[in-house]
Design a protein around this motif. Structure first.
Motif, PDB file in Angstrom:
ATOM      1  N   MET A  55       0.831  -1.210   0.000  1.00 42.25           N
ATOM      2  CA  MET A  55       0.000   0.000   0.000  1.00 42.25           C
ATOM      3  C   MET A  55       0.868   1.264   0.000  1.00 42.25           C
ATOM      4  O   MET A  55       1.658   1.486   0.921  1.00 42.25           O
ATOM      5  N   THR A  68      -5.806   1.522   4.878  1.00 41.76           N
ATOM      6  CA  THR A  68      -5.357   0.425   5.741  1.00 41.76           C
ATOM      7  C   THR A  68      -6.241   0.318   6.971  1.00 41.76           C
ATOM      8  O   THR A  68      -6.670  -0.773   7.355  1.00 41.76           O
ATOM      9  N   ARG A  69      -6.517   1.453   7.610  1.00 41.03           N
ATOM     10  CA  ARG A  69      -7.356   1.450   8.806  1.00 41.03           C
ATOM     11  C   ARG A  69      -8.735   0.865   8.497  1.00 41.03           C
ATOM     12  O   ARG A  69      -9.228   0.000   9.220  1.00 41.03           O
ATOM     13  N   LEU A  72      -8.665  -3.006   7.656  1.00 38.62           N
ATOM     14  CA  LEU A  72      -8.437  -3.899   8.791  1.00 38.62           C
ATOM     15  C   LEU A  72      -9.562  -3.861   9.818  1.00 38.62           C
ATOM     16  O   LEU A  72      -9.817  -4.857  10.491  1.00 38.62           O
ATOM     17  N   ARG A  83      -2.461  -8.762   5.615  1.00 40.99           N
ATOM     18  CA  ARG A  83      -1.433  -7.931   6.221  1.00 40.99           C
ATOM     19  C   ARG A  83      -1.119  -6.800   5.252  1.00 40.99           C
ATOM     20  O   ARG A  83      -1.276  -6.953   4.031  1.00 40.99           O
ATOM     21  N   VAL A  84      -0.699  -5.652   5.784  1.00 40.09           N
ATOM     22  CA  VAL A  84      -0.413  -4.499   4.933  1.00 40.09           C
ATOM     23  C   VAL A  84       1.037  -4.064   5.118  1.00 40.09           C
ATOM     24  O   VAL A  84       1.496  -3.853   6.244  1.00 40.09           O
ATOM     25  N   MET A  86       3.309  -1.000   4.040  1.00 38.32           N
ATOM     26  CA  MET A  86       3.262   0.347   3.486  1.00 38.32           C
ATOM     27  C   MET A  86       4.546   0.638   2.722  1.00 38.32           C
ATOM     28  O   MET A  86       5.646   0.346   3.200  1.00 38.32           O
ATOM     29  N   ALA A  99       0.911   4.952  10.023  1.00 36.21           N
ATOM     30  CA  ALA A  99       0.742   3.644   9.383  1.00 36.21           C
ATOM     31  C   ALA A  99       0.650   2.537  10.422  1.00 36.21           C
ATOM     32  O   ALA A  99      -0.192   1.633  10.322  1.00 36.21           O
ATOM     33  N   ALA A 104      -0.843  -1.297  10.030  1.00 32.87           N
ATOM     34  CA  ALA A 104       0.080  -1.834   9.036  1.00 32.87           C
ATOM     35  C   ALA A 104       1.105  -2.746   9.702  1.00 32.87           C
ATOM     36  O   ALA A 104       1.548  -2.493  10.817  1.00 32.87           O
TER      37      ALA A 104
END
Length: 229
Positions: A55, A68-69, A72, A83-84, A86, A99, A104
């Motif tokens: 991301m 992302t927030r 998730l 899973r992210v 960044m 992040a 993240a």
């Protein structure tokens, strides 16, 4: 071999193309989709159910951090959310902290080498935290500002490290510098699987959850002293 399914979210077509070309050369990585913005990334992730989302921090519309927030916290499927990891060209504390607070699993600069990127993806896919080396050093020096979920643990004692073998101490020292599993393996003449198993033992013996906590403990215990920027 289980392949890690990846979604690339970046508003720049060239970046997406480079990432796809770089990552599809790895036998264990599989790019299953792309997105050009935060909202599109959320929709694609819900539809494709990747293991890891790469991301970009700054994209049109909602940012990568906000995407992302939302991804998730609003994940609609029964299985765990992706899973992210960044990715950004900006090595700024504000982005790192935002992040991590968003959930993240890692933060990596776009100038990372292909090996560093692939290793970070593997680490994040397994539920670990992975940060760029310069970012790790700054977080260690200012760890009271890091999100509590990443560093919260009992006050460390200097004798905590006595349960580790000499090789595990060497691995911990390099981990605290922000090195990837591949870089640690190369430095110590180990296999990547050997490094991974030692890191798992380190975390278990010290009662830690992730690499960032381990790096902070190494600093607090005097094993590692981050160099000035």
């Amino acid at each position: 071999m289980k392949r890690i399914r990846l979604l690339i979210a970046d508003d720049q077509a060239l970046i997406r193309a480079v990432l796809r070309t770089t990552l599809t050369r790895r036998a264990d990585l599989d790019v299953v989709g792309e997105a050009t913005g935060g909202q599109e990334a959320i929709a694609a992730a819900v539809r494709l159910r990747p293991d890891v989302v790469l991301m970009d921090v700054r994209m049109p519309g909602i940012s990568g951090v906000e995407a992302t927030r939302r991804l998730l916290t609003e994940w609609p499927h029964p299985e765990p959310s992706p899973r992210v990891l960044m990715l950004t060209t900006f090595d700024l504390d504000e982005y790192v902290h935002d992040a991590l607070r968003a959930g993240a699993g890692g933060f990596l600069l776009k100038n990372a080498t292909p090996d560093q990127l692939a290793d970070a993806i593997r680490v994040v896919a397994e539920g670990e935290a992975m940060l760029a080396p310069t970012t790790t050093r700054r977080l260690i020096k200012a760890f009271t500002r890091v999100p509590p979920s990443l560093i919260e643990r009992p006050t460390p004692r200097r004798d905590e490290l006595s349960s580790l073998t000499q090789k595990e101490l060497e691995v911990l020292h390099l981990l605290a510098q922000g090195l990837s599993n591949a870089e640690i393996a190369d430095s110590l003449g180990l296999t990547e699987s050997g490094v991974k198993s030692r890191i798992n033992r380190i975390l278990t013996r010290l009662g830690l959850d992730n690499r960032v906590q381990a790096a902070i403990l190494a600093y607090e215990s005097g094993l590692f002293d981050p160099q000035p920027e």
